[in-house]
Each structure stands twice: as C-alpha cells, then as structure tokens.
Scaffold this motif. Structure first.
Motif, PDB file in Angstrom:
ATOM      1  N   THR A  17       0.849  -1.202   0.000  1.00 33.25           N
ATOM      2  CA  THR A  17       0.000   0.000   0.000  1.00 33.25           C
ATOM      3  C   THR A  17       0.880   1.246   0.000  1.00 33.25           C
ATOM      4  O   THR A  17       2.090   1.162   0.182  1.00 33.25           O
ATOM      5  CB  THR A  17      -0.865   0.076   1.269  1.00 33.25           C
ATOM      6  N   GLU A  18       0.244   2.389  -0.148  1.00 32.95           N
ATOM      7  CA  GLU A  18       0.941   3.642   0.070  1.00 32.95           C
ATOM      8  C   GLU A  18       1.205   3.795   1.584  1.00 32.95           C
ATOM      9  O   GLU A  18       0.709   3.003   2.375  1.00 32.95           O
ATOM     10  CB  GLU A  18       0.136   4.813  -0.503  1.00 32.95           C
ATOM     11  N   ALA A  19       1.981   4.810   1.936  1.00 30.83           N
ATOM     12  CA  ALA A  19       2.442   4.929   3.320  1.00 30.83           C
ATOM     13  C   ALA A  19       1.380   5.511   4.246  1.00 30.83           C
ATOM     14  O   ALA A  19       0.604   6.379   3.860  1.00 30.83           O
ATOM     15  CB  ALA A  19       3.698   5.799   3.366  1.00 30.83           C
TER      16      ALA A  19
ATOM     17  N   GLN B 297       4.649   1.994   4.573  1.00 30.42           N
ATOM     18  CA  GLN B 297       3.905   1.163   3.623  1.00 30.42           C
ATOM     19  C   GLN B 297       3.555  -0.174   4.267  1.00 30.42           C
ATOM     20  O   GLN B 297       4.350  -0.738   5.018  1.00 30.42           O
ATOM     21  CB  GLN B 297       4.743   0.925   2.367  1.00 30.42           C
TER      22      GLN B 297
ATOM     23  N   ILE C 130      -0.016 -12.447 -11.789  1.00 22.19           N
ATOM     24  CA  ILE C 130      -0.945 -12.136 -10.700  1.00 22.19           C
ATOM     25  C   ILE C 130      -2.319 -12.736 -10.986  1.00 22.19           C
ATOM     26  O   ILE C 130      -2.790 -12.708 -12.116  1.00 22.19           O
ATOM     27  CB  ILE C 130      -1.084 -10.605 -10.594  1.00 22.19           C
TER      28      ILE C 130
ATOM     29  N   LEU D 120      -5.424 -11.084  -5.397  1.00 21.00           N
ATOM     30  CA  LEU D 120      -5.458  -9.651  -5.079  1.00 21.00           C
ATOM     31  C   LEU D 120      -6.672  -9.330  -4.209  1.00 21.00           C
ATOM     32  O   LEU D 120      -6.555  -8.718  -3.143  1.00 21.00           O
ATOM     33  CB  LEU D 120      -5.508  -8.828  -6.378  1.00 21.00           C
TER      34      LEU D 120
ATOM     35  N   VAL E 188      -6.194  -8.847   0.046  1.00 25.47           N
ATOM     36  CA  VAL E 188      -6.319  -7.475   0.550  1.00 25.47           C
ATOM     37  C   VAL E 188      -7.580  -7.333   1.401  1.00 25.47           C
ATOM     38  O   VAL E 188      -7.572  -6.681   2.450  1.00 25.47           O
ATOM     39  CB  VAL E 188      -6.296  -6.467  -0.613  1.00 25.47           C
TER      40      VAL E 188
ATOM     41  N   LEU F 208      -5.782   3.526   3.145  1.00 23.49           N
ATOM     42  CA  LEU F 208      -4.661   3.536   2.209  1.00 23.49           C
ATOM     43  C   LEU F 208      -5.100   2.825   0.931  1.00 23.49           C
ATOM     44  O   LEU F 208      -6.035   2.057   0.930  1.00 23.49           O
ATOM     45  CB  LEU F 208      -3.450   2.806   2.816  1.00 23.49           C
ATOM     46  N   ARG F 209      -4.385   3.085  -0.125  1.00 22.53           N
ATOM     47  CA  ARG F 209      -4.699   2.383  -1.374  1.00 22.53           C
ATOM     48  C   ARG F 209      -3.596   1.377  -1.684  1.00 22.53           C
ATOM     49  O   ARG F 209      -2.444   1.561  -1.299  1.00 22.53           O
ATOM     50  CB  ARG F 209      -4.829   3.390  -2.518  1.00 22.53           C
ATOM     51  N   VAL F 210      -3.972   0.346  -2.392  1.00 22.17           N
ATOM     52  CA  VAL F 210      -2.965  -0.619  -2.852  1.00 22.17           C
ATOM     53  C   VAL F 210      -2.244  -0.007  -4.046  1.00 22.17           C
ATOM     54  O   VAL F 210      -2.871   0.430  -5.010  1.00 22.17           O
ATOM     55  CB  VAL F 210      -3.617  -1.961  -3.253  1.00 22.17           C
ATOM     56  N   LEU F 211      -0.930   0.045  -3.958  1.00 24.57           N
ATOM     57  CA  LEU F 211      -0.131   0.645  -5.022  1.00 24.57           C
ATOM     58  C   LEU F 211       0.299  -0.359  -6.061  1.00 24.57           C
ATOM     59  O   LEU F 211       0.408  -0.057  -7.233  1.00 24.57           O
ATOM     60  CB  LEU F 211       1.168   1.219  -4.439  1.00 24.57           C
ATOM     61  N   ARG F 212       0.615  -1.559  -5.592  1.00 24.10           N
ATOM     62  CA  ARG F 212       1.287  -2.479  -6.504  1.00 24.10           C
ATOM     63  C   ARG F 212       1.118  -3.898  -6.003  1.00 24.10           C
ATOM     64  O   ARG F 212       1.002  -4.132  -4.807  1.00 24.10           O
ATOM     65  CB  ARG F 212       2.786  -2.123  -6.516  1.00 24.10           C
ATOM     66  N   THR F 213       1.112  -4.820  -6.927  1.00 23.40           N
ATOM     67  CA  THR F 213       1.140  -6.237  -6.567  1.00 23.40           C
ATOM     68  C   THR F 213       2.314  -6.864  -7.308  1.00 23.40           C
ATOM     69  O   THR F 213       2.755  -6.351  -8.325  1.00 23.40           O
ATOM     70  CB  THR F 213      -0.147  -6.959  -7.002  1.00 23.40           C
ATOM     71  N   TRP F 214       2.807  -7.931  -6.791  1.00 24.68           N
ATOM     72  CA  TRP F 214       3.824  -8.683  -7.521  1.00 24.68           C
ATOM     73  C   TRP F 214       3.806 -10.107  -6.990  1.00 24.68           C
ATOM     74  O   TRP F 214       3.077 -10.417  -6.047  1.00 24.68           O
ATOM     75  CB  TRP F 214       5.203  -8.037  -7.378  1.00 24.68           C
TER      76      TRP F 214
ATOM     77  N   ASN G  21      -5.560  10.577   0.804  1.00 23.96           N
ATOM     78  CA  ASN G  21      -5.260  10.037  -0.522  1.00 23.96           C
ATOM     79  C   ASN G  21      -6.367  10.247  -1.550  1.00 23.96           C
ATOM     80  O   ASN G  21      -6.623   9.392  -2.394  1.00 23.96           O
ATOM     81  CB  ASN G  21      -4.915   8.544  -0.422  1.00 23.96           C
TER      82      ASN G  21
ATOM     83  N   GLN H 269       3.212   4.986 -10.235  1.00 25.86           N
ATOM     84  CA  GLN H 269       3.562   3.675 -10.765  1.00 25.86           C
ATOM     85  C   GLN H 269       4.524   3.752 -11.948  1.00 25.86           C
ATOM     86  O   GLN H 269       4.469   2.943 -12.864  1.00 25.86           O
ATOM     87  CB  GLN H 269       2.291   2.902 -11.119  1.00 25.86           C
TER      88      GLN H 269
ATOM     89  N   ARG I 274       1.803  -4.028 -13.961  1.00 22.33           N
ATOM     90  CA  ARG I 274       1.284  -4.624 -12.720  1.00 22.33           C
ATOM     91  C   ARG I 274      -0.124  -4.124 -12.455  1.00 22.33           C
ATOM     92  O   ARG I 274      -0.436  -2.976 -12.756  1.00 22.33           O
ATOM     93  CB  ARG I 274       2.129  -4.158 -11.528  1.00 22.33           C
ATOM     94  N   VAL I 275      -0.930  -4.951 -11.834  1.00 22.23           N
ATOM     95  CA  VAL I 275      -2.157  -4.454 -11.233  1.00 22.23           C
ATOM     96  C   VAL I 275      -1.801  -3.933  -9.840  1.00 22.23           C
ATOM     97  O   VAL I 275      -0.889  -4.482  -9.232  1.00 22.23           O
ATOM     98  CB  VAL I 275      -3.242  -5.541 -11.087  1.00 22.23           C
ATOM     99  N   PRO I 276      -2.494  -2.963  -9.319  1.00 21.60           N
ATOM    100  CA  PRO I 276      -3.546  -2.185  -9.973  1.00 21.60           C
ATOM    101  C   PRO I 276      -2.960  -1.189 -10.975  1.00 21.60           C
ATOM    102  O   PRO I 276      -1.835  -0.745 -10.828  1.00 21.60           O
ATOM    103  CB  PRO I 276      -4.207  -1.454  -8.810  1.00 21.60           C
TER     104      PRO I 276
ATOM    105  N   PRO J 283      -3.502   3.297  -8.244  1.00 20.96           N
ATOM    106  CA  PRO J 283      -3.721   2.932  -6.843  1.00 20.96           C
ATOM    107  C   PRO J 283      -5.218   2.749  -6.577  1.00 20.96           C
ATOM    108  O   PRO J 283      -6.034   3.548  -7.038  1.00 20.96           O
ATOM    109  CB  PRO J 283      -3.165   4.144  -6.084  1.00 20.96           C
ATOM    110  N   VAL J 284      -5.548   1.680  -5.876  1.00 18.81           N
ATOM    111  CA  VAL J 284      -6.966   1.367  -5.705  1.00 18.81           C
ATOM    112  C   VAL J 284      -7.312   1.318  -4.226  1.00 18.81           C
ATOM    113  O   VAL J 284      -6.564   0.769  -3.409  1.00 18.81           O
ATOM    114  CB  VAL J 284      -7.328   0.046  -6.440  1.00 18.81           C
ATOM    115  N   ASP J 285      -8.454   1.911  -3.905  1.00 17.54           N
ATOM    116  CA  ASP J 285      -8.956   1.914  -2.529  1.00 17.54           C
ATOM    117  C   ASP J 285      -9.124   0.491  -2.025  1.00 17.54           C
ATOM    118  O   ASP J 285      -9.699  -0.350  -2.717  1.00 17.54           O
ATOM    119  CB  ASP J 285     -10.360   2.546  -2.496  1.00 17.54           C
ATOM    120  N   ILE J 286      -8.668   0.278  -0.816  1.00 13.09           N
ATOM    121  CA  ILE J 286      -8.872  -1.041  -0.220  1.00 13.09           C
ATOM    122  C   ILE J 286     -10.373  -1.322  -0.070  1.00 13.09           C
ATOM    123  O   ILE J 286     -10.825  -2.452  -0.215  1.00 13.09           O
ATOM    124  CB  ILE J 286      -8.097  -1.135   1.114  1.00 13.09           C
TER     125      ILE J 286
END
Lengths: 372, 547
Positions: free
Chosen positions: A231-233, A258, A279, A284, A288, A301-307, B62, B496, B525-527, B530-533
């Motif tokens: 996520t973001e910080a 984060q 992915i 995902l 989450v 917070l928002r999810v920024l990235r997945t890997w 955010n 990103q 990459r997804v998302p 940035p996506v709201d939880i």
C-alpha cells in the motif's frame, strides 16, 4: 579458475559468498537473473511454524517442527548481518498469529507448547492483552500467539547493501544459467560457459532440483508462486509481523509506513524466461480484503502495486551439505521461508565447503535423504 | 449554484461543478500535500495519473484533488506524508458483474466514436470514463453541462457525446479502471459500484498523458502540464495563475496559450522547442496539403495570439524552476542565450506517453517508436491487437491525434461487431496520419536526454529520487530496469512509474547499447492505478462467481 563458484545470487548464495570472501577465497556468483526469490521477498523474519505451511503441507509438519532451532539461529544470523551491513531496518518486535475462534486459539495453544519445547519465546495473549499490544486490530480478533523471536527487515535495503559488501570484497558476478554440473576434485558447472572451481555451492532454490539429478539426488524443488501487495504509506503503527491461525495472511508495516500484505495466496508460474510470475485476480481481492478485516485502519490507504515471487518449500527442511560423501559440490537450500533461513543456510553450507566450523550442526539437513 | 467547503479551516466558495483542485487553484492555493521530505506538491497532471495533488477529505486521506468533485461542507486538508491509520467511514459499493458484447474503455474522441459505431452496428455497448463528463483530453468538456461550449472543439465533443447517448451506449462516468486480467476481465470502481466486466470484445481507448521536462523544480506547486492548465480552464473556467509561462513542443502549447489569454491570463513566455516553421517550408506545405482546415486553424490561432501581443519564442528550452517568494522563476534558453522569467504558473509539455497499461497487462505485443520515444501497440488493419478480441484505438496506441482516433474508433467499433470496414475510413485514416507526420516534422526538435539532467533533478517525483541517486545506482550496472527500481525505489511510487519509466528505460537502453522494447519498461502490474482497499473489499463479493 575460482576457489568457490556459487550458483544462485539470492540471499543464501550471497551470504555464502560473503563468508567465503571474508575468509580469503576467490568467489564467483553465477545467477540466471530471474530475480523472483530474494529480490521479490517482502522481508518477514519467520520463526514460529507458519499456518500456511502446516495447512498446505500437513505431511511435512514434523520436518518443519524439527527445523525450529534452525529458525532461531537464522534470526541471530540476520542480526549479525544487520550489523555487518550497517543496518537493513531490521526490527525484532515479535510476530502475532491471530485467532478469531476458540478452536483457533486452542490450535495456537497446542502449537505454542510444541514451539516452547524447541526453545521459542512464545506466549498466548487473551483478547485484552492482545488489543492493548496491537490496538489497530479488528474487534473480531479474540487472541493470538506472540512469538518474540520474530521480526522484519527491508529486503530492498538488505539486497542493495549486500551487493555493495560483496563488490567491496571483490566477489565476481556472472549472468548465466547453469544447466549441469560435473562432480570431481575440481567440479565444473556448465551454462553458456563452463566454470571450474575448487568447490561449487548450489544455492539456486527452485533451480536446484534440475541440477541434483546428475549428482545422484532425487531432489524436487518446484517453486511456489506467491502473491504480494503493497500500500501507500501511513503512520507507522503496525510493529509486529502478523499472521493468522487459519487464514492465509502475512501483514506488516515497513518503517516507511507502507503496509505489505501477503501470506501464501497463489500466483502464476512464469512461462517464459524473461517473464515475472503472474498475478491472479482472486489473490489480489481475497488477500487485501482479508487484511482490511484484520486491520481496518489500513482501509484508508490504497494498494499501489502487486507482484509475485517464488518460495521453494522443498520438504520443509533445509538441505545443507555435500552432494555425497567427499563431494566438492555442496547444497544450500533453505526449504521454505528462504529469506529468513538463507543467511544461516548459506553460512553453514559454505563453512562445510571451506572446512570451517559450521554455526549449526548440519547433520539433520544432509542431502543424503535425497539419495535415489 | 455554488458550494462551500473548508481547506485547512479556511472557507472556500466555488462552483458546484468544480473539482477540489480547481476550487483550490481559484482560491489561490498551490500546495495540496507534503511529501516525506516535507516538500510541497500541488496539481500536476490534472488527469488523475500523477497522484501528486492528494488531499485529505473529511478525514479520508489520498483523495486526488483533480478528480474529486466538491461537496457542500466538505473538510479538505493538506495531506501529510504518512496519514494516520484511521478506519475509513463505511462506504457501500455495490458489486456488479457485466458481460456486454462490447466494452469501450475511455470516453475521448476514439472511445466515443468506437462506442457509437459498435452500437450502430447492433451491439450492446458499455463505455467507461473516469470523468463526470466524458470527452477526453481533446474535447475536454465543461464540467458545467449548462455552460455554452467555448469553441467548435468543445461543441464537437458535446455532439459526439450526445450521439453516443442517443445511440443507446451505456455510459458509466466517474468509473476508473484499476484491474485488467486475461479473459479479458476489467475491474473498475465508480462512486457507487465496483465492476467486474467480462465483455465479448474489448476496445481500449485510454488516450495518453503528457511528457513533462525533467528539470530542477519541475515538482514545485504551480508547475503543471499544459494539459492540466487547459483542463482547469476548459472544464472549470479557472486560470492556473495570473502570469503564465508555457514551455513545450507541439501545437497544444500554443493552443492553450491562446485559450488562457482569452480567459484573461498574461502569457509571460510561450517557449517552443522547435525552430520557427518558416525554417521548414516543406513540412508546412505538406501539412497544409493534407489538411487545409486544420492547418488554417493553426495559423488562425497563432494570428490571434499575436493580436494579444503573444509571440512564440522558438528554439527555447527550460533549465530550472525556482520558488521565489510566492512566484516561480524559470531559467531557460532561447536560441542558445540564457534568459529568465517570473510567473505564477509554469506549464510543461514535451510530447505524450500512451496510456497503454491495460494493453501491456493483457499481453498485447508492442514495438518501440523512436520518433516519439514510446511504445506502439501492434494492430491489424481493423485495430485489433495481437490478443484476439482486444482492440485499441487512438493515442493509447502511440501518438496519432484526435481526428485519427475518431476514424480508428469507427473502424474498431465496426470490426468488433463483425461489420466490415469502409473504404472511406481507410482513406480518411491515411490522410490524418499523413497530416500528423507532416505536423511533427514541422515541430521536430532536439529535446534534451534525461541523461543530461542536472544532479539535483527529481527523476522519480513520487519517491523523490534524484538524478545523482540514479547515477550512483547505475555505476553498479543493474542488469535491467527492475533491478534499478529495487536499488533506487525509482518507479515504486503512486504514479507507478508513469513519468520516470520512459526516462529510465531510455537511459538503461543507451547505456547497455540495447534497443528499446516492451521489456525495457517496468513490468506491467495491477492495480493500473492505486486502488482503494474499500473497493477491493467490495469487489471480493464478485469472487463468488466462477472466475
């Protein structure tokens, strides 16, 4: 000609290289640069038995349990490495394994008893004690096992500093994929080129199985592709490494703020050499959503990235030592939790290769169990 | 109709159709958030991709000021670097699964045209657009739909939108795509719902975003893309500042200068990187031959600027921007001679990067276009990508311009429904592409390489990684862009890698002597954004259906 050729440039091979180079050996690391292991890792220091492993590999539970002393030594090895590298944001604030139901808490009680007998510093926390310790937890969490040996570190920092330390020691890095090894007094590894050495150390995780056959070992190392999210910080409040007794989750917060969410959700194995593992939508969403149930405060917070990265569980137990009695080809495979166990595995294996005293008794981890 | 809200306790009155960024800009605020190093940031891209204009709204951090509509009584605050972990107010998002015959992503020139064509050919069509009012970057509609269009370009966009509605296209506005998975399956969120959409055919029309100039000070509040300033004016009738400096390359820069002048701004410099058109008569003539109307439109625009007393400074490039009192000081050069200018807003545009995230995630083949320094998606004559059933139109495929995007939309919309293409579409497309080719020959300029940036320049806005830090990491000879990302954090932030990726991919390729290709850029990459939880939690309900 090099004294020691290490196959695999992840944390296991790197620590082996560090130890050998500090002992004066000329070291070459050859790596295929898939970078899906240590370089995709999220930096958990696991000690207590992970419910993910027990759930997925119930038949290997004994192997995991018998490895607990190695996990304890592994964390000590990481602390030494933290000091050696000048800080990798390592903290030892402990790990929580959460329970929502009496049955889950009972499972943790029983598990904690077994772990305490192996020397782990564990305690069962009731609801009040837990929420006092971790006020950001959801009300639905009824208790937890606290393992004070656990912690976390920042793998980006660790990997960067590790590389710098190896460069300073003159360790050579080569990009190649090793496809076969000839054992002998001066073993030779074959890739696009041939590499002769006094000793060869296989620290190639999921790539090790393919090299083992010609050494007479029936060792299988399928990768376990695992999904991760970041996520973001936010404000730094989640100090523990968090897991769940029954549900697949690891959750922790870096000092940067984060939040990293993972815990065994599956990803897709890469099909082509240059691809990263892929992915899955289900991972995902499921992973989450579960994290937000456990720690509702991260919902802002928002999810920024997945890997995705590869874990290599093998049989839940490390494989450390020469391919056969007197062989100059050595194995250094952590067997699950590769990033936690990598340093201790690498140091133990390279100590055997160089004739140094290993930090732990390697006998239980001997490759002999894979003799066909 | 007006709205009132507070920003850090100060009361602000604005139009009911404003977004937060427009209202704050109109009220004279430039800084919306603080970074980890306590640097201030404000509106930059104006289109929801750079993630730099974040504010905290009613305690929820955010929120992008450029995409968030104002609400009566809302409490907007400067966003701190690490906001508290406060559980957000419960938000009920309805999970919805859609299976239209055709899904179009993006409601700009290409997307609207594709949706109309597919609908006219009899298909059931859903179109997603991020904005409250579709139209995309070219048609850039007024947020107040009651307002009369500013000019023919806005009228044309309004007309296209009306035709899409009349044709029976299901238009989902304020709907942002954040996931793309094989199938294809698209995940998106609107203020009320979260969608999982599995169409028979997908038409991607996601447009492009602007390439700025990476110079010291390009992250300062008040420095924004030319398109961001255009959005403030065209959609919200807000000027980016009183004294405006424009630095860029291409016709958009002069167009926006003219629009802002008409709106009352003082243009302190209009700096074009290319030499004067008179030095390239052949390209100018070729352009005029291919599209007399558009060429005349361009010259009329320049004449109008001259009437306002604004002259284009050619052969000019910015070198650094400094905050000075409450203004910005730009150091630049014009025909090799140093100059400086003070402004309230500095606008940058040095070309475009395709918004090709969805296409890359779905595995569509890409090739590198050296002329425009970006990837182009490989397409058939019907605009189908190498992934069967996935079509792409307009600038997300690589720069092509709005007229070509509309024809491509028409071609793809028909092809996606099985209807045959029309010969006049093909000839129109050839003409538009020929015009674009001549246009960019006229505007071709030698732009500085990112390698040449000053050491203190931020290469990665989000993670605040400087050129000096990048150079230090490059001495370790990282094997690929992923290794460089892990070593420096370049590309790990909220945008990103949208801004740093093209620069860093180029630097790496030139260092290694390798051609640029899809794999030169960060792995998709997804998302996608940035996506709201909360959106993910709501979307989890959609997993009960078979994947």
């Amino acid at each position: 000609m090099t004294d020691l050729l290490i196959i695999g440039g992840g944390i296991t091979g790197q620590v082996a290289a560090l130890v050998a180079a500090e002992a004066g050996a000329r070291v070459t690391i050859v790596d295929a640069q898939r970078n899906a292991g240590s370089h995709a890792n999220a930096g958990s220091l696991h000690v207590q038995m992970q419910s993910r492993f027990l759930r997925l590999n119930p038949h290997l539970a004994d192997n995991l349990e018998s490895s607990l002393p190695l996990y304890l030594a592994a964390v000590g090895e990481w602390e030494a490495l933290d000091a050696r590298l000048g800080g990798v944001e390592l903290t030892r604030e402990g790990g929580l394994m959460l329970a929502e139901t009496p049955a889950q808490l009972e499972f943790l009680h029983e598990k904690a008893g077994r772990e305490a007998r192996k020397g782990l510093d564990v305690e069962i926390l009731n609801r009040d004690a837990l929420h006092a310790l971790a006020p950001w937890l959801s009300e639905q969490i009824a208790g937890a096992e606290l393992c004070r040996n656990e912690g976390k570190l920042n793998p980006l920092v660790a990997n960067r500093k590790m590389r710098a330390a190896l460069d300073a020691l003159g360790v050579r890095h080569v990009h190649d994929r090793i496809t076969g090894i000839e054992d002998g007094p001066h073993p030779v590894a074959h890739g696009a080129r041939a590499y002769a050495a006094d000793a060869i150390l296989i620290a190639a995780a999921w790539g090790a199985g393919a090299l083992a056959g010609r050494l007479g070992l029936n060792l299988s190392t399928p990768p376990e592709p695992l999904h991760m999210n970041i996520t973001e910080a936010g404000e730094y409040r989640i100090h523990h490494l968090v897991q769940h007794a029954e549900r697949p989750i690891t959750l922790k917060q870096f000092r940067s703020g984060q939040v990293v969410i993972g815990g065994g959700w599956e990803a897709r194995t890469a099909t082509a050499d240059r691809q990263a593992p892929g992915i899955r939508k289900t991972s995902l969403l499921g992973n989450v959503a579960l994290a937000a149930q456990i720690a509702p405060g991260i919902g802002g917070l928002r999810v920024l990235r997945t890997w995705a990265g590869y874990n290599t569980p093998v049989d839940g137990k490390s494989t450390i030592g020469p391919a056969s009695h007197g062989s100059r080809v050595f194995f250094a495979l952590p067997g699950d939790a590769g990033y936690t166990l990598g340093p201790i595995t690498g140091r133990t294996a390279v100590s055997l290769a160089l004739g140094l005293t290993p930090p732990v008794d390697p006998a239980p981890y001997a490759p002999a169990r894979w003799r066909a | 109709m007006t709205r009132r809200f507070t920003f850090d306790g100060q009361e602000i009155t604005c139009a009911s159709t404003d977004v937060v960024a427009a209202a704050l800009t109109a009220a004279g605020h430039r800084a919306f958030r603080q970074t980890d190093t306590e640097a201030k940031r404000g509106i930059f891209c104006g289109m929801g991709v750079c993630q730099d204009c974040l504010v905290t709204v009613d305690g929820q951090p955010n929120q992008r000021a450029c995409m968030t509509p104002v609400r009566e009584g809302m409490k907007v605050e400067t966003q701190v670097a690490r906001p508290p972990l406060t559980p957000p107010a419960p938000r009920s998002l309805t999970p919805k699964r859609l299976t239209p015959e055709v899904l179009v992503i993006g409601g700009g020139a290409g997307g609207l045209s594709a949706a109309i064509a597919a609908r006219d050919a009899g298909a059931e069509v859903v179109l997603l657009d991020e904005r409250k009012v579709p139209g995309g970057q070219y048609f850039k509609q007024s947020a107040d739909t009651q307002k009369a269009p500013l000019d023919p370009q806005q009228s044309e966009g309004r007309e296209l939108q009306r035709r899409a509605r009349e044709a029976g296209v299901t238009l989902l506005s304020q709907t942002e795509v954040w996931g793309a998975f094989d199938g294809p399956e698209i995940m998106a969120t609107s203020p009320e719902a979260v969608y999982a959409i599995a169409p028979d055919r997908l038409i991607v029309a996601t447009g492009a975003y602007e390439r700025p100039a990476m110079i010291p000070g390009w992250t300062l509040p008040g420095v924004m893309t030319v398109g961001a300033a255009q959005t403030l004016w065209r959609s919200y009738r807000t000027l980016p500042g009183k004294r405006v400096a424009l630095f860029g390359n291409g016709p958009l820069v002069a167009q926006v200068a003219q629009e802002l002048t008409a709106g009352g701004a003082e243009i302190v410099v209009l700096a074009e990187a290319a030499p004067a058109p008179a030095t390239r008569p052949f390209a100018a003539l070729d352009m005029a031959r291919r599209d007399t109307g558009l060429t005349r439109k361009g010259f009329t625009m320049l004449a109008r600027l001259r009437r306002y007393g604004v002259r284009v400074t050619h052969d000019a490039l910015p070198h650094a921007i400094h905050a000075q009192n409450s203004a910005l000081m730009v150091e630049y050069s014009a025909r090799g001679r140093p100059a400086q200018v003070e402004a309230d807003a500095v606008l940058l545009n040095y070309g475009f990067q395709p918004s090709n995230e969805i296409l890359r995630l779905l595995g569509c083949d890409m090739t590198y276009d050296a002329r425009f320094d970006h990837l182009r998606v490989t397409r058939s004559s019907t605009c189908e990508t190498t992934v069967p059933g996935v079509y792409a139109v307009g600038d997300c495929c690589g720069l092509g311009g709005a007229p070509a995007a509309m024809v491509e939309g028409h071609i793809a919309g028909r092809a996606a429904t099985g209807a045959s293409s029309r010969p006049d579409d093909d000839s129109a497309l050839r003409r538009h592409r020929g015009f674009q080719d001549a246009l960019w020959r006229l505007y071709s300029a030698r732009l500085p390489l990112p390698e040449e940036a000053a050491p203190e320049t931020h290469i990665c806005r989000c993670e605040e990684v400087t050129k000096a830090q990048l150079d230090a990491a490059l001495t370790d000879d990282p094997t690929d862009i992923g290794a460089l990302k892990r070593a420096t954090r370049i590309g790990m932030g909220r945008c990103q890698g949208r801004y740093c990726a093209p620069a860093v991919a180029g630097i790496m390729a030139r260092r290694q002597g390798l051609p640029l290709e899809d794999l030169s850029y960060f792995a998709p990459r997804v998302p996608i954004k940035p996506v709201d939880i909360a959106a993910i939690t709501a979307a989890e309900a959609l997993l009960d259906d078979p994947e």
